[in-house]
Scaffold this motif. Structure first.
Motif, PDB file in Angstrom:
ATOM      1  N   CYS A 143       0.849  -1.197   0.000  1.00 51.80           N
ATOM      2  CA  CYS A 143       0.000   0.000   0.000  1.00 51.80           C
ATOM      3  C   CYS A 143       0.883   1.244   0.000  1.00 51.80           C
ATOM      4  O   CYS A 143       1.766   1.402   0.852  1.00 51.80           O
ATOM      5  N   CYS A 146      -0.024   3.328   3.560  1.00 52.17           N
ATOM      6  CA  CYS A 146       0.325   2.830   4.903  1.00 52.17           C
ATOM      7  C   CYS A 146       1.514   1.868   4.918  1.00 52.17           C
ATOM      8  O   CYS A 146       2.019   1.526   5.973  1.00 52.17           O
ATOM      9  N   CYS A 177      -4.423  -0.262   0.074  1.00 49.75           N
ATOM     10  CA  CYS A 177      -5.211  -1.290   0.765  1.00 49.75           C
ATOM     11  C   CYS A 177      -6.659  -0.793   0.887  1.00 49.75           C
ATOM     12  O   CYS A 177      -6.959   0.374   0.600  1.00 49.75           O
ATOM     13  N   CYS A 180      -7.095   2.273   3.309  1.00 54.89           N
ATOM     14  CA  CYS A 180      -6.633   3.558   2.750  1.00 54.89           C
ATOM     15  C   CYS A 180      -7.520   3.983   1.581  1.00 54.89           C
ATOM     16  O   CYS A 180      -7.775   5.176   1.407  1.00 54.89           O
TER      17      CYS A 180
END
Ligand code: ADP
Ligand code: TMP
Ligand code: MG
Ligand code: ZN
Length: 190
Positions: A143, A146, A177, A180
């Motif tokens: 991701c 994050c 992800c 997010c």
């Protein structure tokens, strides 16, 4: 004996093209005969190759549709072990009938593509091919927000359009992800 249909899907940067290139290398090392196709629309890194985001590549034939792909296949039919197709989501869903003809002629088919658009909607062609596949490999990316290795969606950084088809790379899309994606877009809030 019939061929086998393998489909490799996932968000952008999840290693789909890299995996296809590894499979092509295995067929090359085994002195097998194969064809590599890509849709004409994909001119991102090269017109004559499939190219991964790391720059690895293999020569490929650009075709405008499944009819052209099948014409080229028929010229080589009888001598082929496999057909590799990158960016399958850019083809119309009628490519499924062509893929079926190829596998039932005894040739293995490996398809790679996005399962979801940046709008979080399935790409119909990919979804339908997954439905008839022998094997589906679903990959993840890291991701971009994050840093967790659980990105399953591609997020569009620039302004959205009506179209879900828009060739590009890092300047337009990142892999994220679900957490997010939900925060970035405001979609799926409970
Ligand atoms: P795909 O065809 O699925 O877009 P590629 O095989 O072309 O993927 O590229 C995968 C490569 O992209 C990785 O090996 C890595 O070097 C690079 N990369 C860039 N961003 C990311 C990310 N967020 N997660 C994983 N790999 C990434
Ligand atoms: P990649 O999976 O090899 O990174 O390539 C995906 C291609 O698809 C790239 O050219 C961008 C394009 N694309 C769309 O057309 N629509 C989308 O919704 C997304 C996420 C990517
Ligand atoms: Mg790719
Ligand atoms: Zn995240």
């Amino acid at each position: 004996m019939t061929g086998k249909l393998t489909v490799i899907v996932g968000p952008m940067y999840s290693g789909k093209t890299s995996e296809l290139l590894s499979l092509i290398e295995i067929y090359t090392l085994g002195k097998k005969n194969y064809l590599v196709f890509k849709p004409a629309i994909d001119v991102r890194y090269s017109e004559e190759h499939i190219v991964s985001h790391t720059g690895l590549k293999a020569p490929a034939i650009r075709v405008s549709d499944s009819i052209e792909l099948f014409e080229i296949f028929k010229e080589k039919q009888g001598s082929l072990d496999a057909v590799f197709i990158d960016e399958i989501h850019f083809f119309e869903a009628d490519i499924i009938q062509v893929i079926e003809k190829i596998i039932y002629s005894g040739v293995n088919v490996f398809c790679v593509g996005l399962d979801m658009s940046y709008k979080h909607r399935p790409f119909i062609t990919t979804a339908q091919i997954m439905g008839i596949a022998d094997e589906v490999i679903k990959k993840k990316a890291v991701c971009h927000i994050c840093g967790e290795y659980k990105a399953v969606v591609s997020y569009r950084k620039v302004e959205e359009t009506d179209s879900e088809i828009d060739v590009g790379g890092m300047e337009k899309y990142i892999a994220v992800c679900r957490d997010c994606y939900s925060k970035l877009t405001g979609k799926f809030k409970q």
